[in-house]
Motif scaffolding. Structure first.
Motif, PDB file in Angstrom:
ATOM      1  N   GLY A   1      45.947  42.792  48.211  1.00  0.00           N
ATOM      2  CA  GLY A   1      46.638  43.034  46.951  1.00  0.00           C
ATOM      3  C   GLY A   1      46.776  41.787  46.102  1.00  0.00           C
ATOM      4  O   GLY A   1      46.665  41.849  44.872  1.00  0.00           O
ATOM      5  N   VAL A   2      47.005  40.643  46.732  1.00  0.00           N
ATOM      6  CA  VAL A   2      47.189  39.413  45.958  1.00  0.00           C
ATOM      7  C   VAL A   2      45.881  39.035  45.267  1.00  0.00           C
ATOM      8  O   VAL A   2      45.856  38.733  44.062  1.00  0.00           O
ATOM      9  N   THR A   3      44.778  39.077  46.000  1.00  0.00           N
ATOM     10  CA  THR A   3      43.482  38.754  45.389  1.00  0.00           C
ATOM     11  C   THR A   3      43.184  39.725  44.250  1.00  0.00           C
ATOM     12  O   THR A   3      42.756  39.320  43.161  1.00  0.00           O
ATOM     13  N   GLY A   4      43.423  41.008  44.483  1.00  0.00           N
ATOM     14  CA  GLY A   4      43.159  42.007  43.440  1.00  0.00           C
ATOM     15  C   GLY A   4      44.005  41.774  42.205  1.00  0.00           C
ATOM     16  O   GLY A   4      43.518  41.871  41.071  1.00  0.00           O
ATOM     17  N   ASP A   5      45.288  41.437  42.413  1.00  0.00           N
ATOM     18  CA  ASP A   5      46.195  41.244  41.273  1.00  0.00           C
ATOM     19  C   ASP A   5      45.854  39.980  40.489  1.00  0.00           C
ATOM     20  O   ASP A   5      45.852  39.976  39.247  1.00  0.00           O
ATOM     21  N   VAL A   6      45.569  38.880  41.203  1.00  0.00           N
ATOM     22  CA  VAL A   6      45.294  37.614  40.504  1.00  0.00           C
ATOM     23  C   VAL A   6      43.905  37.661  39.864  1.00  0.00           C
ATOM     24  O   VAL A   6      43.732  37.283  38.697  1.00  0.00           O
ATOM     25  N   ALA A   7      42.908  38.132  40.617  1.00  0.00           N
ATOM     26  CA  ALA A   7      41.552  38.227  40.052  1.00  0.00           C
ATOM     27  C   ALA A   7      41.552  39.221  38.892  1.00  0.00           C
ATOM     28  O   ALA A   7      40.884  39.017  37.871  1.00  0.00           O
ATOM     29  N   GLY A   8      42.316  40.295  39.028  1.00  0.00           N
ATOM     30  CA  GLY A   8      42.416  41.280  37.955  1.00  0.00           C
ATOM     31  C   GLY A   8      43.047  40.677  36.711  1.00  0.00           C
ATOM     32  O   GLY A   8      42.603  40.925  35.584  1.00  0.00           O
ATOM     33  N   PHE A   9      44.086  39.861  36.897  1.00  0.00           N
ATOM     34  CA  PHE A   9      44.754  39.234  35.747  1.00  0.00           C
ATOM     35  C   PHE A   9      43.821  38.226  35.084  1.00  0.00           C
ATOM     36  O   PHE A   9      43.773  38.125  33.849  1.00  0.00           O
TER      37      PHE A   9
ATOM     38  N   ALA B   1      41.421  40.198  33.133  1.00  0.00           N
ATOM     39  CA  ALA B   1      42.060  40.776  31.940  1.00  0.00           C
ATOM     40  C   ALA B   1      42.189  39.754  30.820  1.00  0.00           C
ATOM     41  O   ALA B   1      42.217  40.122  29.641  1.00  0.00           O
ATOM     42  N   THR B   2      42.284  38.478  31.182  1.00  0.00           N
ATOM     43  CA  THR B   2      42.665  37.473  30.190  1.00  0.00           C
ATOM     44  C   THR B   2      41.528  36.524  29.809  1.00  0.00           C
ATOM     45  O   THR B   2      41.483  36.071  28.651  1.00  0.00           O
ATOM     46  N   VAL B   3      40.642  36.181  30.738  1.00  0.00           N
ATOM     47  CA  VAL B   3      39.612  35.195  30.402  1.00  0.00           C
ATOM     48  C   VAL B   3      38.682  35.811  29.351  1.00  0.00           C
ATOM     49  O   VAL B   3      38.290  36.977  29.442  1.00  0.00           O
ATOM     50  N   LEU B   4      38.384  35.055  28.331  1.00  0.00           N
ATOM     51  CA  LEU B   4      37.541  35.524  27.219  1.00  0.00           C
ATOM     52  C   LEU B   4      38.080  36.824  26.607  1.00  0.00           C
ATOM     53  O   LEU B   4      37.346  37.647  26.108  1.00  0.00           O
ATOM     54  N   ARG B   5      39.375  37.027  26.739  1.00  0.00           N
ATOM     55  CA  ARG B   5      40.079  38.259  26.294  1.00  0.00           C
ATOM     56  C   ARG B   5      39.606  39.503  27.042  1.00  0.00           C
ATOM     57  O   ARG B   5      39.709  40.625  26.542  1.00  0.00           O
ATOM     58  N   GLY B   6      39.066  39.307  28.242  1.00  0.00           N
ATOM     59  CA  GLY B   6      38.772  40.465  29.081  1.00  0.00           C
ATOM     60  C   GLY B   6      37.313  40.599  29.468  1.00  0.00           C
ATOM     61  O   GLY B   6      36.444  40.636  28.610  1.00  0.00           O
ATOM     62  N   VAL B   7      37.077  40.664  30.778  1.00  0.00           N
ATOM     63  CA  VAL B   7      35.721  40.912  31.299  1.00  0.00           C
ATOM     64  C   VAL B   7      35.838  42.086  32.281  1.00  0.00           C
ATOM     65  O   VAL B   7      36.926  42.408  32.753  1.00  0.00           O
ATOM     66  N   PRO B   8      34.708  42.740  32.607  1.00  0.00           N
ATOM     67  CA  PRO B   8      34.789  43.893  33.516  1.00  0.00           C
ATOM     68  C   PRO B   8      35.297  43.494  34.907  1.00  0.00           C
ATOM     69  O   PRO B   8      35.050  42.378  35.369  1.00  0.00           O
ATOM     70  N   LEU B   9      35.970  44.446  35.532  1.00  0.00           N
ATOM     71  CA  LEU B   9      36.596  44.196  36.842  1.00  0.00           C
ATOM     72  C   LEU B   9      36.162  45.271  37.828  1.00  0.00           C
ATOM     73  O   LEU B   9      36.109  46.455  37.476  1.00  0.00           O
TER      74      LEU B   9
ATOM     75  N   GLY C   1      60.955  36.498  39.716  1.00  0.00           N
ATOM     76  CA  GLY C   1      60.690  37.809  40.322  1.00  0.00           C
ATOM     77  C   GLY C   1      59.206  38.113  40.388  1.00  0.00           C
ATOM     78  O   GLY C   1      58.369  37.370  39.885  1.00  0.00           O
ATOM     79  N   ARG C   2      58.927  39.274  40.984  1.00  0.00           N
ATOM     80  CA  ARG C   2      57.532  39.660  41.225  1.00  0.00           C
ATOM     81  C   ARG C   2      56.905  40.293  39.984  1.00  0.00           C
ATOM     82  O   ARG C   2      57.565  41.026  39.253  1.00  0.00           O
ATOM     83  N   ASN C   3      55.641  40.013  39.783  1.00  0.00           N
ATOM     84  CA  ASN C   3      54.826  40.679  38.753  1.00  0.00           C
ATOM     85  C   ASN C   3      55.437  40.581  37.351  1.00  0.00           C
ATOM     86  O   ASN C   3      55.349  41.532  36.581  1.00  0.00           O
ATOM     87  N   LEU C   4      56.068  39.463  37.048  1.00  0.00           N
ATOM     88  CA  LEU C   4      56.734  39.366  35.745  1.00  0.00           C
ATOM     89  C   LEU C   4      55.774  38.960  34.625  1.00  0.00           C
ATOM     90  O   LEU C   4      56.116  39.025  33.455  1.00  0.00           O
ATOM     91  N   VAL C   5      54.571  38.522  34.976  1.00  0.00           N
ATOM     92  CA  VAL C   5      53.535  38.254  33.978  1.00  0.00           C
ATOM     93  C   VAL C   5      52.299  39.023  34.407  1.00  0.00           C
ATOM     94  O   VAL C   5      51.872  38.919  35.561  1.00  0.00           O
ATOM     95  N   GLY C   6      51.737  39.807  33.497  1.00  0.00           N
ATOM     96  CA  GLY C   6      50.548  40.549  33.902  1.00  0.00           C
ATOM     97  C   GLY C   6      49.983  41.379  32.775  1.00  0.00           C
ATOM     98  O   GLY C   6      50.395  41.248  31.622  1.00  0.00           O
ATOM     99  N   ALA C   7      49.023  42.196  33.114  1.00  0.00           N
ATOM    100  CA  ALA C   7      48.356  43.029  32.106  1.00  0.00           C
ATOM    101  C   ALA C   7      47.832  44.287  32.782  1.00  0.00           C
ATOM    102  O   ALA C   7      47.552  44.272  33.987  1.00  0.00           O
ATOM    103  N   PHE C   8      47.704  45.347  32.004  1.00  0.00           N
ATOM    104  CA  PHE C   8      46.974  46.521  32.494  1.00  0.00           C
ATOM    105  C   PHE C   8      45.497  46.273  32.217  1.00  0.00           C
ATOM    106  O   PHE C   8      45.112  46.021  31.071  1.00  0.00           O
ATOM    107  N   HIS C   9      44.693  46.308  33.234  1.00  0.00           N
ATOM    108  CA  HIS C   9      43.255  46.080  33.041  1.00  0.00           C
ATOM    109  C   HIS C   9      42.498  47.003  34.010  1.00  0.00           C
ATOM    110  O   HIS C   9      42.274  46.630  35.167  1.00  0.00           O
ATOM    111  N   PRO C  10      42.155  48.206  33.549  1.00  0.00           N
ATOM    112  CA  PRO C  10      41.541  49.164  34.488  1.00  0.00           C
ATOM    113  C   PRO C  10      40.209  48.650  35.024  1.00  0.00           C
ATOM    114  O   PRO C  10      39.408  48.110  34.258  1.00  0.00           O
ATOM    115  N   PRO C  11      39.990  48.793  36.327  1.00  0.00           N
ATOM    116  CA  PRO C  11      38.692  48.400  36.875  1.00  0.00           C
ATOM    117  C   PRO C  11      37.607  49.362  36.422  1.00  0.00           C
ATOM    118  O   PRO C  11      37.891  50.456  35.919  1.00  0.00           O
TER     119      PRO C  11
END
Ligand code: GLY
Length: 368
Positions: free
Chosen positions: A106-114, A117-125, A151-161
């Motif tokens: 879960g940690v790898t998925g959440d960090v890699a996903g974030f 979501a953010t690098v170059l304003r979003g790349v495919p996941l 707290g947990r998950n206080l910074v993030g984005a929705f980025h569907p794989p």
């Protein structure tokens, strides 16, 4: 492989679930993304077990993967790890079409996903979960992010794989404690939306505890099907998806109050679910839920109370402070998913003052 579709207009994606390994991953990915450069993001530990198989599969399907490693474990789910990863992705020469393939828990998925979501304003996941917890819950639904001290998950984005590849054979390299923790999220899905799954877990608890592959794959398949259905109804977590937070108000507070690395997420959810079910039963809710839940958690070897703490008063204060940062809190009330019966949960707004009685259940001695 079973295939479940998360139906989201132009952002729909498939979730493949099967008992095999990673060999067909590249071909499945080529079905949704053009072959070319991609970056496999994994941890040293997971990459050591499964990195080569994933890279070989991607190459065989025409991708040219780079490999980047990030630390895993909840303590590594930080802005620092995200910064490190974004630099590594840019150094690997990505452009906006370069997929990030997250191989790990879960940690790898959440960090890699974030990062995706953010690098170059979003790349495919692409999500390739390797822990039971990530397979049963975190890899589906596009939630990405990192923890802060508050707290947990206080910074993030929705980025569907674009694709989720759930290959339960890779669970063989997961340690027993992590596997057990993942069962906590399987139980959550059962309480929330699947009474048949709950009955299956009650009946097959010994097989699940012994990590029987068929029983495990059945549980994972049901969770993926449910999650795909719920996310399709409420991608942005503004309504029905919030039932999946059952056990997480108390569970997240517990994780934050204990500090990173002290309790696994699924264990905290286990304790949190029972506390929330008991809290609701004490307010006139179904009493069968906490009774059956307690018995099931015990049978599966999951905790029903927090570990002992040296200073109970300071722990209680940290719990309250952590719960105060809860994202579900608004205008003096807190939204809590409460069990109507096994397999059915509804959202209830409770006064924030009631939080204290909920949190006090986290410091009560373990009872059945
Ligand atoms: N883990 C709960 C959700 O994805 O909404």
């Amino acid at each position: 492989m079973d295939r479940f579709q998360v139906v989201l207009q132009d952002r729909s994606y498939p979730v493949f679930v099967g008992m095999g390994g990673l060999e067909p991953l590249g071909a499945a990915m080529a079905g949704v993304l053009p072959a070319g450069p991609c970056v496999l993001v994994t941890s040293p530990r997971v990459g050591g077990f499964h990195g080569d198989a994933a890279l070989a599969s991607l190459r065989a399907a025409g991708f040219s993967p780079a490999r980047v490693e990030i630390p895993d474990g909840e303590a590594a789910k930080t802005l620092d790890t995200w910064v490190h990863l974004v630099h590594a992705l840019l150094d690997a020469g990505i452009d906006r079409t370069t997929p990030v393939v997250a191989l790990g828990g879960g940690v790898t998925g959440d960090v890699a996903g974030f990062a995706a979501a953010t690098v170059l304003r979003g790349v495919p996941l692409v999500q390739v979960p390797t822990s039971l917890l990530a397979m049963a819950d975190a890899a589906i639904g596009g939630k990405t992010g990192v923890n802060l001290a508050q707290g947990r998950n206080l910074v993030g984005a929705f980025h569907p794989p674009r694709l989720v590849w759930v290959a339960t054979a890779v669970l063989s390299t997961l340690d027993d404690a992590e596997f057990g923790s993942g069962l906590g999220e399987v139980v959550k899905h059962a309480v929330v939306a699947d009474a048949d799954l709950f009955a299956f877990l009650e009946e097959r608890h010994a097989a699940l505890r012994a990590r029987d592959p068929v029983a495990t794959a059945h549980g994972v398949r049901r969770c993926c099907a449910l999650k795909a259905e719920i996310v399709a109804q409420d991608e942005r977590d503004t309504g029905v998806r919030r039932i999946l937070n059952f056990g997480h108000t108390a569970g997240h507070a517990l994780e934050t109050a204990l500090g990173p690395g002290t309790i696994r997420h699924g264990e905290a959810v286990s304790v949190g679910m029972l506390a929330e079910a008991r809290f609701w039963a004490a307010r006139g809710g179904d009493v069968e839920v906490p009774a059956r839940l307690s018995a099931l958690l015990e049978a599966l070897g999951l905790p029903r109370a927090p570990p002992p703490v040296p200073d109970a008063a300071s722990f209680a204060r940290r719990l309250v402070a952590a719960a105060a940062m809860d994202k579900k809190s608004a205008r003096g009330t807190l939204e809590l998913p409460v069990p109507v019966r096994v397999g059915c949960v509804r959202l209830e707004r409770i006064p924030r003052d009631d939080l204290h009685s909920l949190l006090s259940l986290l410091s009560s001695p373990e009872t059945s």
